[in-house]
Design a protein around this motif. Structure first.
Motif, short mmCIF file in Angstrom:
data_model
loop_
_atom_site.label_atom_id
_atom_site.label_comp_id
_atom_site.label_asym_id
_atom_site.label_seq_id
_atom_site.Cartn_x
_atom_site.Cartn_y
_atom_site.Cartn_z
N ASN A 170 -57.42 18.77 62.54
CA ASN A 170 -55.84 18.86 61.51
C ASN A 170 -54.78 19.63 62.42
O ASN A 170 -53.68 19.06 62.36
N ARG A 171 -55.31 20.53 63.31
CA ARG A 171 -54.26 21.36 64.08
C ARG A 171 -53.59 20.16 65.03
O ARG A 171 -52.59 20.07 65.29
N LEU A 172 -54.40 19.28 65.63
CA LEU A 172 -54.14 18.57 66.51
C LEU A 172 -53.14 17.44 66.20
O LEU A 172 -52.10 17.12 66.69
N ASN A 173 -53.71 17.09 64.82
CA ASN A 173 -52.81 15.94 64.14
C ASN A 173 -51.35 16.37 63.76
O ASN A 173 -50.31 15.94 64.08
N GLU A 174 -51.29 17.55 63.42
CA GLU A 174 -50.04 18.64 63.09
C GLU A 174 -49.03 18.53 64.31
O GLU A 174 -47.91 18.04 64.30
N MET A 175 -49.90 18.87 65.41
CA MET A 175 -49.04 18.99 66.69
C MET A 175 -48.54 17.55 67.14
O MET A 175 -47.28 17.56 67.61
N LEU A 176 -49.49 16.63 67.07
CA LEU A 176 -48.86 15.17 67.64
C LEU A 176 -47.97 14.64 66.77
O LEU A 176 -46.90 14.13 67.51
N LEU A 177 -48.16 14.72 65.61
CA LEU A 177 -47.18 14.15 64.67
C LEU A 177 -45.83 14.92 64.77
O LEU A 177 -44.73 14.22 64.74
N GLN A 178 -45.65 16.21 65.21
CA GLN A 178 -44.49 16.82 65.42
C GLN A 178 -43.84 16.38 66.72
O GLN A 178 -42.63 16.21 66.64
N LEU A 179 -44.80 16.10 67.67
CA LEU A 179 -44.38 15.53 68.94
C LEU A 179 -43.51 14.14 68.62
O LEU A 179 -42.71 13.75 69.28
N PHE A 180 -44.32 13.48 67.93
CA PHE A 180 -43.90 12.01 67.34
C PHE A 180 -42.52 12.13 66.72
O PHE A 180 -41.31 11.38 66.96
N LYS A 181 -42.50 13.24 65.92
CA LYS A 181 -41.10 13.32 65.26
C LYS A 181 -39.98 13.54 65.85
O LYS A 181 -39.03 13.00 65.89
N GLU A 182 -40.30 14.33 66.90
CA GLU A 182 -39.18 14.83 68.01
C GLU A 182 -38.99 13.46 68.64
O GLU A 182 -37.61 13.51 68.96
N ALA A 183 -39.87 12.83 68.94
CA ALA A 183 -39.51 11.62 69.73
C ALA A 183 -38.77 10.43 69.13
O ALA A 183 -38.10 9.69 69.68
N ILE A 184 -39.31 10.33 67.82
CA ILE A 184 -38.74 9.17 67.27
C ILE A 184 -37.76 9.39 66.41
O ILE A 184 -36.88 8.57 66.10
N LEU A 185 -37.67 10.47 65.58
CA LEU A 185 -36.61 10.91 64.68
C LEU A 185 -35.43 11.57 65.20
O LEU A 185 -34.41 11.43 64.69
N LEU A 186 -35.83 12.55 66.12
CA LEU A 186 -34.64 13.20 66.59
C LEU A 186 -34.09 12.98 67.78
O LEU A 186 -34.62 13.59 68.83
N GLU A 187 -33.46 12.02 67.73
CA GLU A 187 -32.63 11.36 68.86
C GLU A 187 -31.32 12.26 69.36
O GLU A 187 -30.81 12.84 68.70
N GLY A 188 -30.80 12.07 70.56
CA GLY A 188 -29.84 12.77 70.96
C GLY A 188 -30.18 13.98 71.46
O GLY A 188 -31.30 14.62 71.61
N ASP A 189 -29.17 14.72 71.89
CA ASP A 189 -29.30 16.14 72.28
C ASP A 189 -29.69 17.22 71.27
O ASP A 189 -29.34 17.03 69.96
N PRO A 190 -30.87 17.91 71.63
CA PRO A 190 -31.60 18.90 70.49
C PRO A 190 -30.35 19.86 69.69
O PRO A 190 -29.53 20.35 70.70
N ARG A 191 -30.49 20.23 68.79
CA ARG A 191 -29.94 21.25 68.10
C ARG A 191 -30.35 22.63 68.23
O ARG A 191 -31.61 22.86 67.94
N ILE A 192 -29.86 23.44 69.14
CA ILE A 192 -30.36 24.61 69.34
C ILE A 192 -29.53 26.02 68.73
O ILE A 192 -28.61 26.04 68.53
N GLN A 193 -30.44 26.90 68.19
CA GLN A 193 -29.97 27.93 67.29
C GLN A 193 -30.77 29.20 67.63
O GLN A 193 -31.83 29.39 67.51
N PRO A 194 -30.00 29.93 68.64
CA PRO A 194 -31.08 31.29 69.15
C PRO A 194 -31.19 32.12 68.11
O PRO A 194 -30.41 32.15 67.27
N ILE A 195 -32.48 32.86 68.13
CA ILE A 195 -32.87 33.69 67.39
C ILE A 195 -33.01 35.32 68.04
O ILE A 195 -32.14 36.32 67.60
#
Length: 895
Positions: A323-348
């Motif tokens: 389940n943990r690996l599924n969450e991590m991989l799908l998050q990586l896929f989301k970043e690669a597939i859905l979040l195109e262009g320069d990343p939005r960075i907000q410092p904390i």
């Protein structure tokens, strides 16, 4: 050359040789009976290899190759000279993953509409596959029909992505593949979004937990479908053919790939064995399968853990990792597939930032430089609810650096302060503790908690693994603290928000079951763990001892409410003495409700809620009066009478007539019943008059929950057994039974019942049915109880609960307490009542409780002259009568 110690050679795993099958089919047109025999022989050989220890991966691939050979032979036999058709495997067969009873999913791709001759040949082809043995699912489509179906249905589109050619034109099949991966069906983005939503829906169906007692190894979170989900997205967007390709693309480390493949292999092995054991396509890990699987896989009972509990712990830990690996991989896929262009960075801060809405480390060395950031991460998520979660790269880094949480880490005051800050934060406590458990941080920070991760108890009462149950307790406590959930448990919410330090309740919830599986009393062991933890984390001596006391006594309130006569003022006084003060009572009350609801939600009902509330309210009253000034029995009786008379008088009921009815009732009646119940009984008795006939009333809505059935009849020692049999035959669950003998030789019975599934009785028609049947039984004075003819539930048949019988003296009430623990089954109460009759014993009261597969019932009994059972001989006589009745019915599926 220097001499070296020779390495031990690993035994070569057995292999499935397909040569015999090729020889059988070579140079001949095999008849279906030849292929049927070949399928039977091959399946038998694969079963032998599974027993010999062949890997699951080798088995599913070998079965797929065998079916390829058989199906191609049938294709050549029926359609070998036919042009314009392509035969493709889809679904699990398309992935070459076949288990013993897996469906064979086939697609026939036709260049044009079929004529009658071709259609007949195809029908014969599919019939002959069925005749070989496996179940076949098939579709016959043109390329245009595939296009239309895939546009409308994401499952069809997914099948096309996984299609594998078995026979026919390569060129036509390549056209199908080009279509399957083209944007005209689904773009990578839309395909990913739809499959992600599909997974969320599937997980929600299983309550977003893989830790149910009888999980589905395919569909539950962390199951095989989650691995397939990764594969589908990887194939569609990245063109990856295998999970290993993801490693080469940088999505998986070698270690993560190893864990993913090992987890898949473990689930495949379970699924293979399940299919062989059941002889059908079975993905549910039912109790009877769990026992056989544990034995087959070589687990053995240990001193503190059953073999089945050990094997299931491995299962739960495996799906947690998947389940943990599924969450991590799908998050990586989301970043690669859905979040195109320069990343939005907000410092904390100097360690963390929000990247495209996800909490992310500033650099990869953060945790190595500052290990405390492993806890800070979760605190920041609470303080930044706008964060959508944790970035995949950060999840991976957390897992890689969990080893830094060692004894020095735990003793660091800054880390201790961070942990307590997470616990005290006004929002996000439950979410972050779940995330801490999922990422492996919680089990490292509290090593005792790590031991209960994935641990199950093989019974029907504990629905979840111990760690999952603990996190549900924490969730329930949090809901009491949040005003938006006030409507669920108003009393608990009021009590919770009145506590000076809610975090003490959360700590008690975290530790209450932490010593399960260690041997000994888990409450005592857990109390010691909690005391050490609280002192280490800077809690005051008083607070630390309060948390420790709550862990030690976390069962006290529920056991008192369900096993003792809480209508007795002396029981309340004894309980109040053990609790000591209102603050301890408040903490114990909310912890008990949160615990029982999280143990088995299906067994929680309004009746239990009212019992716990009644005990809490009565104890609060006793504490207000002071323990040196307990409520006197007569004082409570007179107060109940006064309150009821006021209600009846305001309703215009003649109080003299009421006192006439009451004159025949003993004082115990006014202790055991509420003013509302007494008013209901009194009105019914006044209306019924002195006819000498039985009176039956049914009230579907009661203040205590459940439906109340009230019977007043001439004294008849068979009446309880007869009426209980009728209630059980109606398919009702008896929650409570109160029996009162009057001075004019009548008996009042009050049952509280629910439907067999624990639901309230809602329809008026059902209420009338209960009234009709009970009136018939009450009119059969002196008649024997009817036999119960209901099947025992499947799950209950898997457990063998030894019958335990014990006696105790209730000197204050001149009666004997009989406690029976045995396996629950249809007709149990009727059998017990029959044994009491056989031993010439009178039942005065009963406390009925079902705990999963076990019945834990308390009976207050006397001799027929209303004196207690004093002699050992009489008690032994009753015990033998009970064992005869219970053992006669223990093995029956119907009674």
């Amino acid at each position: 050359m220097t001499s070296e110690t020779p390495r031990r050679r690993r035994p070569t795993p057995p292999r499935f040789d397909n040569a015999w099958l090729a020889e059988l089919l070579a140079g001949r047109d095999p008849l279906p009976q030849h292929l049927r025999a070949a399928h039977k022989h091959g399946s038998s050989r694969l079963s032998e290899l599974a027993t010999a220890g062949a890997s699951a991966a080798a088995l599913v691939a070998a079965r797929s190759r065998m079916m390829d050979t058989l199906i191609r032979a049938l294709w050549r036999r029926n359609l070998g000279r036919t042009r314009g058709l392509v035969l493709a495997a889809v679904g699990g067969y398309g992935r070459a993953e076949l288990h013993p009873c897996s469906d064979i999913d086939l697609l026939v791709l036709a260049e044009e509409k079929l004529n009658d001759r071709r259609a007949a040949a195809l029908e014969q082809f599919f019939t002959e596959i069925w005749d070989i043995g496996p179940d076949v699912g098939h579709s016959v489509r043109t390329l245009e029909e595939c296009r239309q179906a895939a546009r409308e249905d994401i499952s069809t589109a997914t099948n096309l992505i996984e299609a594998r050619r078995l026979a026919g034109s390569k060129k036509t099949f390549e056209a199908l593949q080009e279509l399957a991966f083209s944007d005209e069906l689904w773009t990578s983005r839309s395909f990913f979004e739809r499959k992600l939503e599909e997974q969320r829906t599937r997980h929600a169906k299983y309550h977003d937990t893989a830790y149910k007692l009888e999980p589905n190894i395919k569909e539950s979170p962390g199951g095989l479908r989650d691995i397939q989900m990764i594969g589908w997205v990887a194939k569609r967007h990245f063109g990856a053919r295998t999970l290993a390709d993801l490693a080469s693309y940088g999505f998986l480390s070698r270690e993560e790939h190893r864990r993913l493949v090992e987890g898949q292999g473990f689930l495949w092995r379970i699924r293979w064995l399940l299919h062989e054991m059941t002889g059908r396509h079975e993905d549910r890990l039912l109790f009877d399968h769990q026992l056989r699987l544990a034995e087959t896989m070589g687990y053995e009972d240990s001193e503190h853990s059953l073999a089945v509990e050990q094997s299931m712990q491995r299962y739960y830990r495996t799906v947690m990792e998947l389940n943990r690996l599924n969450e991590m991989l799908l998050q990586l896929f989301k970043e690669a597939i859905l979040l195109e262009g320069d990343p939005r960075i907000q410092p904390i801060n100097e360690r963390f930032q929000l990247k495209n809405g996800y909490l992310d480390v500033v650099d990869r060395d953060v945790f190595r430089r500052e290990p405390g950031a492993l806890l800070e991460l979760f605190h920041l998520l609470q303080q930044h609810p706008e964060a959508e979660g944790v970035s995949a790269g950060t999840i991976r880094l957390v897992r890689q650096h969990c080893h830094l949480i060692n004894e020095d880490f735990r003793r660091n005051p800054d880390n201790q302060a961070l942990f307590m800050a997470i616990l005290r934060e006004p929002q996000g406590v439950t979410h972050e503790f779940r995330r801490m458990n999922s990422y492996g941080v919680l089990g490292r920070y509290i090593p005792e908690f790590g031991k209960i991760v994935g641990r199950m108890q093989f019974d029907l009462f504990h629905t979840y693994t111990v760690d999952e149950h603990t996190l549900f307790v924490l969730s329930n406590l949090r809901r009491f603290a949040l005003s938006r959930f006030d409507h669920e448990f108003p009393d608990c919410s009021r009590v919770m928000r009145g506590l000076p330090k809610p975090e003490l309740a959360y700590l008690a919830g975290l530790f209450h079951d932490i010593a399960k599986g260690r041997g000994g009393d888990h409450s005592e062991l857990g109390a010691s763990d909690a005391l050490r933890f609280c002192k280490r984390h800077g809690l005051s001596e008083y607070d630390a001892r309060l948390v420790s006391w709550l862990v030690r006594q976390h069962l006290l309130l529920s056991l008192t409410a369900q096993k003792k006569d809480i209508s007795d003022p002396r029981v309340i006084h004894e309980f109040a003495e053990k609790v000591g003060d209102q603050l301890h009572l408040d903490y114990l009350y909310i912890l008990t409700v949160a615990d029982v609801r999280a143990t088995n939600p299906e067994l929680w009902n309004s009746w239990k809620a009212s019992l716990f509330s009644e005990l809490y309210q009565n104890t609060s009253r006793a504490l207000r009066r002071g323990l040196v000034n307990p409520v006197a029995r007569e004082e409570l009786i007179n107060e109940t009478k006064r309150e009821t008379l006021e209600q009846l008088d305001s309703a215009g009921i003649n109080t003299e007539a009421v006192r006439g009815i009451w004159s025949a009732l003993p004082g115990d009646y006014f202790l055991r019943h509420s003013p509302s119940e007494i008013q209901w009984h009194t009105r019914a008795l006044l209306e019924h008059g002195d006819s000498g006939k039985p009176l039956v009333q049914v009230r579907r809505e009661t203040e205590r929950g459940g439906t109340a059935v009230f019977v007043c009849s001439p004294r008849d020692d068979l009446a309880f057994a007869r009426s209980t049999a009728a209630l059980e035959q109606l398919g009702l669950t008896v929650l409570d039974a109160r029996i009162v003998s009057t001075r004019d030789e009548r008996t009042l019975y009050t049952w509280v019942v629910l439907e067999a599934d624990g639901e309230e009785i809602e329809s008026a028609e059902r209420g009338r049915e209960i009234l009709r049947v009970m009136e018939q039984e009450a009119g059969r004075l002196g008649g024997d109880p009817r036999d119960i003819r209901r099947r025992m539930p499947r799950q209950h048949r898997m457990f063998s609960t030894p019958t335990r019988i014990s006696f105790a003296d209730d000197e204050r009430n001149d009666r004997t307490i009989l406690e029976i623990t045995t396996g629950d089954r249809p007709g149990l109460l009727t059998r017990i009542a029959g044994a009491l009759l056989d031993a010439r014993v009178r039942l005065q009261n009963a406390k009925v409780a079902t705990v999963g597969e076990k019945a834990e019932d308390i009976f207050f009994i006397t001799e027929t002259d209303d004196s207690p059972l004093d002699s050992e001989a009489r008690r032994q006589e009753l015990e033998q009568a009970l064992k005869r009745q219970l053992e006669d019915g223990a093995d029956s599926t119907s009674l």
